[in-house]
Design a protein around this motif. Structure first.
Motif, PDB file in Angstrom:
ATOM      1  N   LEU A  28       6.401  25.344   3.759  1.00 44.15           N
ATOM      2  CA  LEU A  28       6.341  26.086   2.498  1.00 44.15           C
ATOM      3  C   LEU A  28       6.102  25.138   1.321  1.00 44.15           C
ATOM      4  CD1 LEU A  28       6.652  28.631   0.773  1.00 44.15           C
ATOM      5  CD2 LEU A  28       9.104  28.166   0.716  1.00 44.15           C
ATOM      6  N   LEU A  29       6.908  24.070   1.222  1.00 44.71           N
ATOM      7  CA  LEU A  29       6.731  23.117   0.123  1.00 44.71           C
ATOM      8  C   LEU A  29       5.389  22.399   0.214  1.00 44.71           C
ATOM      9  CD1 LEU A  29      10.322  21.611  -0.154  1.00 44.71           C
ATOM     10  CD2 LEU A  29       9.241  23.313  -1.630  1.00 44.71           C
ATOM     11  N   ALA A  30       4.911  22.157   1.427  1.00 46.49           N
ATOM     12  CA  ALA A  30       3.609  21.513   1.592  1.00 46.49           C
ATOM     13  C   ALA A  30       2.501  22.384   0.996  1.00 46.49           C
ATOM     14  CB  ALA A  30       3.332  21.232   3.068  1.00 46.49           C
ATOM     15  N   ARG A  31       2.573  23.692   1.216  1.00 40.69           N
ATOM     16  CA  ARG A  31       1.556  24.591   0.633  1.00 40.69           C
ATOM     17  C   ARG A  31       1.609  24.573  -0.889  1.00 40.69           C
ATOM     18  NH1 ARG A  31       2.534  27.676   5.249  1.00 40.69           N
ATOM     19  NH2 ARG A  31       4.166  28.933   4.319  1.00 40.69           N
ATOM     20  N   ILE A  32       2.817  24.450  -1.435  1.00 43.73           N
ATOM     21  CA  ILE A  32       2.980  24.448  -2.889  1.00 43.73           C
ATOM     22  C   ILE A  32       2.505  23.135  -3.510  1.00 43.73           C
ATOM     23  CG2 ILE A  32       4.686  24.481  -4.757  1.00 43.73           C
ATOM     24  CD1 ILE A  32       6.362  26.388  -2.925  1.00 43.73           C
ATOM     25  N   PHE A  33       2.863  21.998  -2.898  1.00 46.30           N
ATOM     26  CA  PHE A  33       2.632  20.692  -3.525  1.00 46.30           C
ATOM     27  C   PHE A  33       1.371  19.962  -3.065  1.00 46.30           C
ATOM     28  CE2 PHE A  33       7.306  21.113  -4.098  1.00 46.30           C
ATOM     29  CZ  PHE A  33       7.282  21.136  -5.485  1.00 46.30           C
ATOM     30  N   THR A  34       0.637  20.488  -2.098  1.00 48.70           N
ATOM     31  CA  THR A  34      -0.590  19.832  -1.641  1.00 48.70           C
ATOM     32  C   THR A  34      -1.721  20.145  -2.611  1.00 48.70           C
ATOM     33  OG1 THR A  34       0.074  19.850   0.672  1.00 48.70           O
ATOM     34  CG2 THR A  34      -2.282  19.748   0.232  1.00 48.70           C
ATOM     35  N   GLY A  83     -19.293  13.303  -0.554  1.00 46.76           N
ATOM     36  CA  GLY A  83     -18.937  14.711  -0.716  1.00 46.76           C
ATOM     37  C   GLY A  83     -17.645  15.141  -0.048  1.00 46.76           C
ATOM     38  N   ILE A  84     -16.878  14.204   0.487  1.00 48.93           N
ATOM     39  CA  ILE A  84     -15.612  14.534   1.142  1.00 48.93           C
ATOM     40  C   ILE A  84     -14.512  14.592   0.083  1.00 48.93           C
ATOM     41  CG2 ILE A  84     -13.940  13.829   2.911  1.00 48.93           C
ATOM     42  CD1 ILE A  84     -16.835  14.511   3.917  1.00 48.93           C
ATOM     43  N   LYS A  85     -13.723  15.658   0.106  1.00 48.54           N
ATOM     44  CA  LYS A  85     -12.624  15.798  -0.846  1.00 48.54           C
ATOM     45  C   LYS A  85     -11.351  15.199  -0.256  1.00 48.54           C
ATOM     46  CE  LYS A  85     -14.113  19.861  -3.421  1.00 48.54           C
ATOM     47  NZ  LYS A  85     -15.414  19.422  -3.579  1.00 48.54           N
ATOM     48  N   ILE A  86     -10.513  14.626  -1.106  1.00 45.55           N
ATOM     49  CA  ILE A  86      -9.249  14.033  -0.687  1.00 45.55           C
ATOM     50  C   ILE A  86      -8.147  15.074  -0.841  1.00 45.55           C
ATOM     51  CG2 ILE A  86      -7.520  12.287  -1.213  1.00 45.55           C
ATOM     52  CD1 ILE A  86      -9.852  10.521  -2.172  1.00 45.55           C
ATOM     53  N   LYS A  87      -7.423  15.322   0.239  1.00 46.42           N
ATOM     54  CA  LYS A  87      -6.294  16.246   0.197  1.00 46.42           C
ATOM     55  C   LYS A  87      -5.030  15.401   0.122  1.00 46.42           C
ATOM     56  CE  LYS A  87      -6.187  20.178   2.444  1.00 46.42           C
ATOM     57  NZ  LYS A  87      -6.074  21.168   3.536  1.00 46.42           N
ATOM     58  N   HIS A  88      -4.284  15.551  -0.953  1.00 47.76           N
ATOM     59  CA  HIS A  88      -3.048  14.811  -1.183  1.00 47.76           C
ATOM     60  C   HIS A  88      -1.894  15.694  -0.716  1.00 47.76           C
ATOM     61  CE1 HIS A  88      -0.618  11.758  -3.115  1.00 47.76           C
ATOM     62  NE2 HIS A  88       0.110  12.738  -3.638  1.00 47.76           N
ATOM     63  N   VAL A  89      -1.294  15.350   0.423  1.00 50.09           N
ATOM     64  CA  VAL A  89      -0.262  16.181   1.051  1.00 50.09           C
ATOM     65  C   VAL A  89       1.121  15.662   0.703  1.00 50.09           C
ATOM     66  CG1 VAL A  89       0.633  17.056   3.235  1.00 50.09           C
ATOM     67  CG2 VAL A  89      -1.823  16.713   2.947  1.00 50.09           C
ATOM     68  N   ARG A  90       1.972  16.536   0.236  1.00 48.02           N
ATOM     69  CA  ARG A  90       3.385  16.240  -0.022  1.00 48.02           C
ATOM     70  C   ARG A  90       4.225  17.192   0.815  1.00 48.02           C
ATOM     71  NH1 ARG A  90       3.985  11.431  -1.978  1.00 48.02           N
ATOM     72  NH2 ARG A  90       3.085  11.106  -4.002  1.00 48.02           N
ATOM     73  N   CYS A  91       5.282  16.709   1.392  1.00 48.47           N
ATOM     74  CA  CYS A  91       6.257  17.502   2.138  1.00 48.47           C
ATOM     75  C   CYS A  91       5.689  18.124   3.416  1.00 48.47           C
ATOM     76  CB  CYS A  91       6.854  18.618   1.282  1.00 48.47           C
ATOM     77  SG  CYS A  91       7.592  18.048  -0.241  1.00 48.47           S
ATOM     78  N   GLY A  92       4.554  17.644   3.886  1.00 47.32           N
ATOM     79  CA  GLY A  92       3.938  18.245   5.058  1.00 47.32           C
ATOM     80  C   GLY A  92       3.759  17.311   6.228  1.00 47.32           C
TER      81      GLY A  92
END
Length: 108
Positions: A28-34, A83-92
């Motif tokens: 849940l927090l990963a979806r919010i903070f990513t 063209g690759i986007k960086i996904k910054h993951v928190r709590c996941g």
């Protein structure tokens, strides 16, 4: 592993409370903070994941870097330029560092 405790939110350690938030693993927090972004700030190869086809499309890591340096940033910048986007993951996802002797940091 005898005598070793895996870190968690309630562990005491050298870095104390400031870094305990990195021990939280919550979908849940990963979806919010990513977040997704195109800057390479704070990129570290130890916490980097990518698809094989993206790696191949930029010819992988540059092996001409010597010693301890910014090859991770160079790699990430070439991904972004492609063209690759960086996904910054928190709590996941939680990463554990395996101790090893470090390389020389003379060329920083």
């Amino acid at each position: 592993m005898d005598g070793y405790e895996f870190p968690n939110l309630f562990s005491w350690g050298i870095k104390g409370l400031r870094y305990r938030k990195h021990a939280i693993n919550s979908p849940l927090l990963a979806r919010i903070f990513t977040s997704t972004r195109n800057d390479i700030k704070n990129i570290r190869g130890c916490n980097l994941a990518f698809w094989k086809q993206d790696y191949e499309s930029i010819n992988g890591f540059d092996n001409d870097f010597g010693g301890w340096g910014r090859e991770d940033s160079d790699f990430a910048q070439r991904l972004v330029n492609n063209g690759i986007k960086i996904k910054h993951v928190r709590c996941g996802c939680i990463g554990y560092h395996i101790w090893h002797t470090g390389n020389s940091q003379e060329k920083i």
